[in-house]
Motif scaffolding. Structure first.
Motif, PDB file in Angstrom:
ATOM      1  N   LEU A 156       0.816  -1.209   0.000  1.00 44.98           N
ATOM      2  CA  LEU A 156       0.000   0.000   0.000  1.00 44.98           C
ATOM      3  C   LEU A 156       0.850   1.259   0.000  1.00 44.98           C
ATOM      4  O   LEU A 156       0.566   2.209  -0.736  1.00 44.98           O
ATOM      5  CB  LEU A 156      -0.937   0.007   1.210  1.00 44.98           C
ATOM      6  N   VAL A 157       1.886   1.259   0.807  1.00 44.28           N
ATOM      7  CA  VAL A 157       2.777   2.424   0.875  1.00 44.28           C
ATOM      8  C   VAL A 157       3.449   2.649  -0.472  1.00 44.28           C
ATOM      9  O   VAL A 157       3.501   3.778  -0.973  1.00 44.28           O
ATOM     10  CB  VAL A 157       3.820   2.255   2.006  1.00 44.28           C
ATOM     11  N   LEU A 158       3.947   1.584  -1.069  1.00 44.35           N
ATOM     12  CA  LEU A 158       4.601   1.711  -2.373  1.00 44.35           C
ATOM     13  C   LEU A 158       3.630   2.183  -3.448  1.00 44.35           C
ATOM     14  O   LEU A 158       3.982   3.009  -4.293  1.00 44.35           O
ATOM     15  CB  LEU A 158       5.246   0.384  -2.783  1.00 44.35           C
ATOM     16  N   SER A 159       2.407   1.691  -3.414  1.00 42.68           N
ATOM     17  CA  SER A 159       1.425   2.129  -4.418  1.00 42.68           C
ATOM     18  C   SER A 159       1.044   3.598  -4.197  1.00 42.68           C
ATOM     19  O   SER A 159       0.830   4.328  -5.164  1.00 42.68           O
ATOM     20  CB  SER A 159       0.188   1.239  -4.423  1.00 42.68           C
ATOM     21  N   GLN A 160       0.992   4.025  -2.934  1.00 47.39           N
ATOM     22  CA  GLN A 160       0.728   5.447  -2.644  1.00 47.39           C
ATOM     23  C   GLN A 160       1.880   6.316  -3.142  1.00 47.39           C
ATOM     24  O   GLN A 160       1.659   7.370  -3.717  1.00 47.39           O
ATOM     25  CB  GLN A 160       0.531   5.664  -1.143  1.00 47.39           C
ATOM     26  N   GLN A 161       3.087   5.875  -2.916  1.00 45.66           N
ATOM     27  CA  GLN A 161       4.254   6.626  -3.385  1.00 45.66           C
ATOM     28  C   GLN A 161       4.264   6.705  -4.907  1.00 45.66           C
ATOM     29  O   GLN A 161       4.591   7.735  -5.493  1.00 45.66           O
ATOM     30  CB  GLN A 161       5.541   5.989  -2.860  1.00 45.66           C
ATOM     31  N   LYS A 162       3.915   5.617  -5.545  1.00 45.36           N
ATOM     32  CA  LYS A 162       3.895   5.571  -6.998  1.00 45.36           C
ATOM     33  C   LYS A 162       2.860   6.556  -7.532  1.00 45.36           C
ATOM     34  O   LYS A 162       3.095   7.264  -8.507  1.00 45.36           O
ATOM     35  CB  LYS A 162       3.598   4.146  -7.479  1.00 45.36           C
ATOM     36  N   ARG A 163       1.682   6.622  -6.896  1.00 45.89           N
ATOM     37  CA  ARG A 163       0.641   7.553  -7.313  1.00 45.89           C
ATOM     38  C   ARG A 163       1.105   8.990  -7.193  1.00 45.89           C
ATOM     39  O   ARG A 163       0.828   9.822  -8.050  1.00 45.89           O
ATOM     40  CB  ARG A 163      -0.633   7.351  -6.476  1.00 45.89           C
ATOM     41  N   LYS A 164       1.808   9.303  -6.107  1.00 47.37           N
ATOM     42  CA  LYS A 164       2.297  10.673  -5.902  1.00 47.37           C
ATOM     43  C   LYS A 164       3.314  11.056  -6.965  1.00 47.37           C
ATOM     44  O   LYS A 164       3.353  12.184  -7.436  1.00 47.37           O
ATOM     45  CB  LYS A 164       2.911  10.817  -4.501  1.00 47.37           C
ATOM     46  N   ILE A 165       4.141  10.109  -7.359  1.00 47.70           N
ATOM     47  CA  ILE A 165       5.172  10.366  -8.368  1.00 47.70           C
ATOM     48  C   ILE A 165       4.506  10.573  -9.736  1.00 47.70           C
ATOM     49  O   ILE A 165       4.891  11.446 -10.501  1.00 47.70           O
ATOM     50  CB  ILE A 165       6.199   9.214  -8.425  1.00 47.70           C
ATOM     51  N   CYS A 166       3.488   9.771 -10.030  1.00 49.31           N
ATOM     52  CA  CYS A 166       2.842   9.815 -11.338  1.00 49.31           C
ATOM     53  C   CYS A 166       1.935  11.033 -11.498  1.00 49.31           C
ATOM     54  O   CYS A 166       1.597  11.409 -12.615  1.00 49.31           O
ATOM     55  CB  CYS A 166       2.031   8.539 -11.558  1.00 49.31           C
TER      56      CYS A 166
END
Length: 130
Positions: A119-129
């Motif tokens: 979940l944390v990694l997917s949240q980080q990925k969303r912020k980057i994208c």
């Protein structure tokens, strides 16, 4: 007047029998569980620390796993059976039964951490994208 039960001198399987009667005899079950926990706590905590270290978990996680193991024992004391044990030694049979519970608790925590990490990694990925 009721006779005082000597839980300290009972074997572990008898303590588990009392614990399994918690719905009918709650006070006695609690007393039996306290004696049971005191008797097996050191072994379970040591085993928890050893197994948790293999997953690179610290002592706090090992303590949490041991605590969860005893919670499961309280809820499922009725599932212990000497007939299913691979040994005639009651204490060894109880510890082997509890090790299975302990290992299950470690895996539950492992998968919980894995989900959190995902979940944390997917949240980080969303912020980057975005």
């Amino acid at each position: 007047m009721t006779e005082k039960i000597d839980f300290e001198n009972m074997v572990g399987s008898e303590l588990l029998e009392y614990v399994s009667l918690k719905d009918e005899f709650h006070d006695e079950a609690e007393m039996a569980f306290c004696v049971f926990r005191d008797r097996y706590q050191r072994d379970i905590l040591q085993k928890s620390e050893i197994l948790c270290s293999k997953f690179e978990y610290n002592e706090a996680i090992a303590f949490l796993v041991a605590t969860c193991t005893f919670d499961k024992v309280w809820k499922n004391a009725h599932t212990f059976s000497m007939k299913k044990a691979n040994t005639k030694n009651i204490d060894k049979a109880i510890l082997l039964w509890m090790y299975k519970i302990l290992f299950t608790q470690i895996f539950k925590i492992y998968f919980c951490f894995l989900r959190i990490r995902t979940l944390v990694l997917s949240q980080q990925k969303r912020k980057i994208c975005h």
